[in-house]
Write an enzyme that holds these catalytic residues in place. Structure first.
Site, PDB file in Angstrom:
ATOM      1  N   HIS A 184      65.786  67.400 120.777  1.00 38.03           N
ATOM      2  CA  HIS A 184      66.168  65.981 120.721  1.00 38.03           C
ATOM      3  C   HIS A 184      66.522  65.606 122.160  1.00 38.03           C
ATOM      4  CE1 HIS A 184      68.102  62.412 118.628  1.00 38.03           C
ATOM      5  NE2 HIS A 184      68.365  62.238 119.912  1.00 38.03           N
ATOM      6  N   LYS A 231      65.808  74.161 116.839  1.00 37.53           N
ATOM      7  CA  LYS A 231      65.999  72.763 117.226  1.00 37.53           C
ATOM      8  C   LYS A 231      67.236  72.588 118.087  1.00 37.53           C
ATOM      9  CE  LYS A 231      65.719  68.240 117.175  1.00 37.53           C
ATOM     10  NZ  LYS A 231      65.870  67.350 116.046  1.00 37.53           N
ATOM     11  N   HIS A 282      60.302  63.122 118.446  1.00 32.25           N
ATOM     12  CA  HIS A 282      60.366  61.653 118.263  1.00 32.25           C
ATOM     13  C   HIS A 282      60.397  60.884 119.583  1.00 32.25           C
ATOM     14  CE1 HIS A 282      64.555  62.742 118.759  1.00 32.25           C
ATOM     15  NE2 HIS A 282      64.747  63.085 117.507  1.00 32.25           N
ATOM     16  N   HIS A 311      64.115  65.330 107.761  1.00 30.53           N
ATOM     17  CA  HIS A 311      65.482  65.614 107.297  1.00 30.53           C
ATOM     18  C   HIS A 311      65.500  65.556 105.768  1.00 30.53           C
ATOM     19  CE1 HIS A 311      67.210  65.266 111.364  1.00 30.53           C
ATOM     20  NE2 HIS A 311      66.249  64.386 111.533  1.00 30.53           N
ATOM     21  N   ASP A 350      60.602  62.033 111.226  1.00 33.69           N
ATOM     22  CA  ASP A 350      62.045  61.902 111.446  1.00 33.69           C
ATOM     23  C   ASP A 350      62.656  61.062 110.321  1.00 33.69           C
ATOM     24  OD1 ASP A 350      64.537  62.286 112.535  1.00 33.69           O
ATOM     25  OD2 ASP A 350      64.311  60.766 114.094  1.00 33.69           O
ATOM     26  N   HIS A 363      58.668  66.782 111.493  1.00 36.45           N
ATOM     27  CA  HIS A 363      60.099  66.529 111.781  1.00 36.45           C
ATOM     28  C   HIS A 363      60.677  65.779 110.583  1.00 36.45           C
ATOM     29  CE1 HIS A 363      63.407  65.312 114.811  1.00 36.45           C
ATOM     30  NE2 HIS A 363      63.810  64.927 113.597  1.00 36.45           N
TER      31      HIS A 363
END
Ligand code: NCD
Ligand code: ZN
Length: 335
Positions: free
Chosen positions: A134, A95, A168, A14, A240, A12
Site C-alpha cells: 500500500h 502485504k 491500487h 477484502h 480493493d 486485491h
C-alpha cells in the site's frame, strides 16, 4: 452482444470476517475463480495458525463455489527466514502497509529505512515471495502516492529479483514508474477507473466512494485507463473491494473503502466496451495476473451480456458502488 471471460481473478480483495465475511465472500466467489485476500483483519494475520484458520472460514463462507482464496500475510519486519520458509507454500504474497495509513493498518511499518527492511525483503526475494505494498506516505492526501514512488524505487533497485506489486495505483506517476523497473507491477481498481476526486467531494459528499488511496485528478484517471484498457502486461485487476457496514460509512468519521465485488465484472465490461477495448478485458482480469503470480486458477467461464443490470441498494446492510443505479452489462451465466 455477449462476451466470455475465463477464470476472472481479483488480485486485491477484502473479505473481512464473521457476518461480513458470510455476506461478501459468496458475491466474489460466484463470478471470480480466485482472489488475493488481504490480511488487515483485527488483529492482522501474522501467524500460520491465524492464516490457516482464516482460510478455513473463507472456504466455509463460499460453500461449494469453485474459488481459490490466495492468502497473504501482514508484513512485519520481525519475521525470520525459517518462519517465511515454513509459511511460503500457504501464501501468495506478503502485504506491506505503512503504519496507520488505512483501515486496520496500525501495526504496519513506520520505518522505511533500507536497513530495517532489508532482512525480510532479502528472505522474501530468496524464497520467491511477492511483496504487495500500500504505497502512500503520510504527507498531504493528494500527494501521498507520488511521494511514495522513491521508496518503491529504492526497494526495486536493491532487490531486483523481488516482485513488487504497487497496489491500487491512482496516479500518473505510479503508471510511469511501472516501466522503469522490471520488477514493479501494479493492480488497478474498478473505482479508480471510473471516478476522480470530483465524484467523491466535488458536489455533495459521497461517503461510499471514499477510499484510500483517495481518487485523484482527471489526468491520473486517464493514465490508469490507458494502461488498463491496453492491458499492459504489468497491470492486473485488483478490486480493493472493501466493505464496511452502512453506519460506518454514513458517519461523521467515514471509514475508507468502496464495496465493488458484486458489480465488478459488469462494470468492467461496460467501461472496457465503451472504450473500444473489450478484447483486452480477459488479460486485465486474468491472464496478466496468472503470468505475474504464476498461478493457474480453476476453470470458470463467465458470460456477460449487454443488458441492463439494476444494482441492488445494499447487500445485508453493505452499500455497493452504483447502488440503485443501472449498469449496461450484466452477468448472464457462470459455467
Ligand atoms: C481498505 C479497507 O477498508 O480495508 N480501505 C480502502 O480504502 N481501500 C484498506 C486498503 O486497501 O487501503
Ligand atoms: Zn485494500
Amino acid at each position: 452482444m455477449q462476451i466470455k471471460l475465463n477464470s476472472p481473478l481479483d488480485m486485491h480483495l477484502h473479505l473481512r470476517d464473521g457476518d461480513m465475511l458470510k455476506t461478501v465472500a459468496p458475491l466474489s466467489a460466484k463470478t471470480f475463480s480466485g482472489a488475493i485476500i488481504m490480511p488487515n483483519l483485527v488483529p492482522p494475520i501474522t501467524t500460520k495458525e491465524a492464516l490457516l484458520s482464516y482460510k478455513e472460514r473463507i472456504l466455509k463462507a463460499i460453500g461449494r463455489e469453485n474459488f481459490i482464496p490466495y492468502m497473504t500475510l501482514f508484513f512485519k519486519t520481525d519475521y525470520d527466514y525459517e518462519f517465511l520458509k515454513d509459511i511460503k507454500d500457504e501464501i501468495l504474497a506478503i502485504k506491506l502497509y505503512p503504519a496507520g495509513i488505512t483501515t486496520n493498518s496500525e501495526d504496519g511499518v513506520d520505518n522505511f529505512s533500507i536497513d530495517s527492511l532489508a532482512p525480510i525483503l532479502e528472505a522474501m526475494s530468496e524464497l520467491g515471495i511477492v511483496l504487495c505494498v500500500h504505497g502512500e506516505t503520510n504527507g498531504f492526501v493528494m500527494d501521498r502516492e507520488a511521494e511514495f514512488i522513491p521508496i518503491y524505487e529504492k526497494i526495486a533497485k536493491r532487490f531486483p529479483k523481488l516482485k513488487i506489486i504497487m497496489e491500487h495505483i491512482t496516479t500518473k506517476e505510479a503508471v510511469e514508474a511501472l516501466d522503469r523497473y522490471e520488477n514493479l507491477y501494479a493492480t488497478i481498481t474498478l473505482h479508480h477507473l471510473f471516478i476522480t476526486l470530483d465524484d467523491v467531494a466535488g458536489g455533495l459528499l459521497r461517503p461510499h466512494l471514499f477510499c484510500k488511496p483517495i481518487a485523484k485528478r482527471p489526468e491520473d484517471r486517464m493514465a490508469l485507463r490507458k494502461v488498463a484498457f491496453s492491458a499492459h502486461e504489468k497491470v492486473m485487476f485488483g478490486s480493493d473491494s472493501a466493505p464496511h457496514p452502512r453506519d460506518k460509512k454514513e458517519a461523521p468519521g467515514c471509514a475508507a473503502g468502496v464495496f465493488t465485488a458484486p458489480v465488478a465484472l459488469p462494470a468492467l465490461a461496460q467501461i472496457f466496451y465503451e472504450a473500444g477495448a473489450i478484447e483486452n478485458l480477459q488479460k486485465f482480469v486474468s491472464q496478466n495476473a496468472q503470468n505475474i503470480y504464476g498461478v493457474t486458477p480453476p476453470l470458470k467461464e463467465v458470460i456477460l451480456e449487454m443488458e441492463s443490470f439494476e444494482v441492488p441498494k445494499e447487500y445485508n446492510g453493505v452499500v455497493p458502488m452504483f447502488a440503485g443505479e443501472s449498469l449496461s452489462w450484466r452477468v448472464k451465466d457462470v459455467i
